[in-house]
Design a protein around this motif. Structure first.
Motif, PDB file in Angstrom:
ATOM      1  N   ASN A 106     -10.345  -0.673  -7.150  1.00  0.00           N
ATOM      2  CA  ASN A 106     -10.714   0.673  -6.788  1.00  0.00           C
ATOM      3  C   ASN A 106     -12.213   0.923  -7.398  1.00  0.00           C
ATOM      4  N   TYR A 132      -5.628   4.906  -0.496  1.00  0.00           N
ATOM      5  CA  TYR A 132      -4.152   4.552  -0.557  1.00  0.00           C
ATOM      6  C   TYR A 132      -4.168   3.706  -1.949  1.00  0.00           C
ATOM      7  N   ARG A 133      -2.866   3.636  -2.463  1.00  0.00           N
ATOM      8  CA  ARG A 133      -2.687   2.574  -3.448  1.00  0.00           C
ATOM      9  C   ARG A 133      -2.915   1.191  -2.935  1.00  0.00           C
ATOM     10  N   PRO A 134      -3.551   0.424  -3.709  1.00  0.00           N
ATOM     11  CA  PRO A 134      -3.876  -0.822  -2.991  1.00  0.00           C
ATOM     12  C   PRO A 134      -2.632  -1.848  -3.001  1.00  0.00           C
ATOM     13  N   TYR A 169       0.852  -1.366  -0.079  1.00  0.00           N
ATOM     14  CA  TYR A 169       0.005  -0.061  -0.132  1.00  0.00           C
ATOM     15  C   TYR A 169       0.947   1.289  -0.089  1.00  0.00           C
ATOM     16  N   THR A 203      -9.321   2.606  -0.841  1.00  0.00           N
ATOM     17  CA  THR A 203      -8.371   2.715  -1.867  1.00  0.00           C
ATOM     18  C   THR A 203      -8.653   3.599  -3.049  1.00  0.00           C
TER      19      THR A 203
END
Length: 723
Positions: A475, A446-448, A350, A518
């Motif tokens: 997402n 967050y970025r996953p 993440y 995310t």
């Protein structure tokens, strides 16, 4: 197909030249219609002819000759503020630095999608803007020729003037706009060949640099309106928790604090609760927030920790085939029967967006309308979301764009504008809600974090099958729920020519959900997919006893890819490198641009790995400004270094462990290698460049480390000082 040929085939678009602003200006724009014929209409006539469809005035020339450009997309450092002006200046034949640029409001009827994401601004608009500019130029030439009673062919445009070749007579554009507004725009406008460009393709200085240097540029956090109040919000640290109770006694004693109350922020299809502190200044609001005492209700959802997240993903990769995104041939059968095969797992973390400008937004709720000001990437999405949440007409949600101090996808979310609207509604006044760096780090989105199972088979020095499975958050599920289909970005980053030459390929998505919010991160899923897929190709190359570059050449057979590979080998000296010299290669496709990275590494005398140099070759098709492209690639590499070797977001008992840059560290100048960036020259359709420079770096780096040390890195981030 050339740019000029393409613009003649634009579907469902009409180009308009209208007399506007009480006849004192020439306005050119685009409106959506059922044909592609140029029309000459007043703005009212255009609206009557196309109910509900408004004219988008992109270029305005007044009687003084001043050219105004309406910039319909957000400027968040990627350079569109300058690049769009550069396109206009070329075909309109005006001074690039004399154009006035105005950021516009969100208006989908006028401008179509205004989402600044997917590196879409130039590639989605350049053909229209080229033709609009050329059309304006030709109408002005026609007006001058008519006044002089000479053939159009005897006249040409230059530096904002129309000049008569035989006599040298000259009229500036401002003297011609009223006559030009009465003329019928030509249907077919010839565009310049790339060889004729004087402005496009040149690395001229950015228009926004002086504004950002002298403080004239207005970012969201700088914006002020009359009667503005200020607020911060204490939000539940477990992301989906509720407010059980709060004590505002100490907060209300802070000088400047005026109100404290519960607020609910919509995050796509869920809600997040917090306590808002309103004050006469941001500083007072922050001090009041620190003095708050809040009791949270964290029941009803899981409190996950990072090890548990990745343990679950790995278990799913062992037991589930997932949802198939795409498949060809019989990769499962081929791999099952193969004698020489690989089956490995890659893991990516993440990541926080950590934009330079913290999240902030101004909102003014006024019963029958809402007006918003701020650093927003997607005004249309905000209008949709807020209007539905409030039950308000979409046109009554007004979104004004400012400069953004970084976005990376985070500022496309409608959560923070909606939260500001809710605070404004409660206090009955305009308010600016400012997030602290700690808010940004601990609240997301967050970025996953994603795990990949990569399987492949080789035979006779070649690849016979590839099978990829991905387990990570989708997402899309935050925006519209689970539709039972595979993540549409499962194969993002993987080059399309591979499908033509490798007969057995499959991509599957294993649904995986957590309470963690995310969202899009720079280059979206290509930033994680690219690491897994390009690292795995490197592994297969070595298993097949094949040079990694030669393996890619074997399967990237199209001429464009072959030329890219030739350039990569040429600039890096790939073929003359020594054995175990520490070279790694990776190539990814992202938003219609293909980017190849070659990284060279060496061992430090003090231990660990030093990144000596990065060579990057970019094929983004038709492009505007090489300096902006190089700057975007450089920034992408810096961001990729951090994501690969320095920072990650981790969770413990449902809470984020990082809070600020002291424990979510950024790359330092001493971490940055020498960069050598090259742009391929061709007239293919324009691709994006704000994001495509990032995904190939991490796999090129880890492939180089394998070449140097024999150690294969399959998990990010890794500590480069201990490899």
């Amino acid at each position: 197909m050339s740019v000029s040929e393409e613009v003649e085939n634009l579907s469902r678009r009409g180009f308009l030249r209208i007399a506007g602003i009480a006849g004192t200006a020439l306005c050119l724009g685009i409106y959506m219609s059922a044909d592609a014929e140029p029309r000459v209409l007043t703005e009212d006539e255009a609206r009557l002819a196309n109910a509900g469809i408004a004219l988008a005035a992109w270029i305005i020339i007044n009687t003084n000759g001043k050219v105004t450009l309406i910039c319909h997309r957000a400027e968040m450092g990627q350079g569109v503020y300058h690049s769009i002006a550069q396109i206009i200046a070329e075909e309109l034949e005006v001074d690039l630095y004399g154009i006035d640029i105005q950021l516009t409001q969100g208006d989908e009827k006028k401008y179509g999608s205004q989402l600044t994401g997917g590196s879409s601004t130039i590639r989605g608009s350049y053909k229209n803007l080229l033709k609009l500019s050329a059309t304006a130029r030709e109408v002005l030439i026609m007006a001058a020729a008519a006044r002089w009673k000479v053939p159009n062919t005897e006249c040409y445009a230059e530096t904002g003037n129309v000049i008569h070749k035989p006599s040298g007579k000259k009229l500036h554009y401002g003297e011609l706009v009223e006559d030009a507004a009465k003329l019928t725009a030509p249907k077919d406008v010839k565009l310049k060949a790339r060889s004729e460009y004087k402005v496009i393709g040149k690395g001229n200085h950015r228009r926004d640099s002086p504004l950002k240097t002298n403080g004239e540029a207005i970012f969201g956090i700088d914006k002020r309106i009359p009667g503005l109040q200020f607020a911060t919000v204490e939000r539940n640290p477990r992301l989906r928790g509720k407010v059980k109770s709060f004590d505002a006694t100490a907060a209300l004693k802070v000088p400047g604090v005026t109100r404290v109350f519960k607020v609910v922020m919509g995050v796509w299809d869920t809600d997040r609760e917090g306590v808002a502190v309103v004050a006469t200044s941001t500083w007072a609001a922050m001090q009041g927030k620190k003095a708050l005492k809040v009791e949270w209700d964290d029941t009803g959802f899981e409190h996950l920790s990072t090890p548990e997240i990745y343990s679950r993903q790995r278990e799913l990769l062992k037991t589930s085939e997932g949802l198939t995104l795409t498949t060809q041939g019989d990769p499962t059968g081929i791999i099952a029967q193969a004698k020489d095969k690989l089956d490995v797992v890659y893991e990516t973390p993440y990541q926080s967006h950590s934009c330079m400008e913290p999240v902030n937004c101004i909102a003014h709720y006024q019963v029958d309308k809402v007006e918003i000001w701020g650093p927003v990437q997607a005004p249309n999405w905000i209008q949709d979301y807020v209007s539905k949440k409030l039950g308000m007409a979409r046109e009554n949600v007004i979104v004004n764009m400012t400069f953004l101090g970084g976005g990376f996808g985070r500022k496309a979310m409608p959560d923070y504008p909606y939260e500001a609207v809710m605070v404004s509604k409660e206090i009955g006044a305009p308010v600016q809600v400012v997030w602290t760096r700690e808010d940004d780090a601990t609240q997301g989105p967050y970025r996953p974090g994603i795990s990949y199972r990569c399987e492949g088979a080789v035979e006779n020095g070649g690849i016979t099958a590839l099978k990829f499975r991905m387990a990570g958050q989708n997402n899309d599920h935050w925006r519209g729920g689970d539709n039972g289909k595979a993540n549409r970005s499962t194969s993002e980053g993987f080059l399309k020519p591979y499908y033509q030459s490798i007969k057995n390929i499959s991509f599957s998505d294993i649904p995986f959900k957590t309470p963690i919010p995310t969202s899009f991160w720079r280059s979206v899923y290509a930033s994680t997919n690219g690491f897994a897929y390009e690292s795995f190709l490197d592994e297969l190359a070595h298993k097949a006893s094949k040079d990694p570059m030669d393996l890619r050449r074997q399967y990237l057979k199209d001429e464009r890819s072959q030329r890219l590979l030739d350039k990569m080998e040429e600039v890096s000296g790939w073929k003359s490198r020594k054995k175990n010299d520490g070279y790694g290669v990776a190539i990814t496709e992202c938003f219609a641009s293909t980017v190849g990275h070659i990284v060279k590494v060496s061992k430090k005398s003090t231990g660990g790995i030093h990144i000596d140099k990065v060579w990057v070759v970019v094929d983004c098709g038709w492009y505007v400004n090489p300096d902006i492209i190089k700057a975007q690639v450089e920034g992408s590499i810096v961001m990729a270094i951090g994501a690969a070797t320095i920072h990650e977001i981790t969770f413990k008992d449902g809470m984020v462990e990082q809070r600020n840059f002291y424990d979510y560290k950024m790359p330092r100048i001493t971490d940055i290698p020498q960069m050598d960036i090259h742009i391929m020259e061709n007239d293919e359709n324009a691709g994006g460049m704000g994001e495509p420079g990032l995904p190939a770096f991490a796999p090129a780096l880890t492939n180089a480390i394998f070449d140097l040390t024999g150690k294969r890195i399959r998990k990010l981030p890794f500590d480069i000082t201990t490899v």
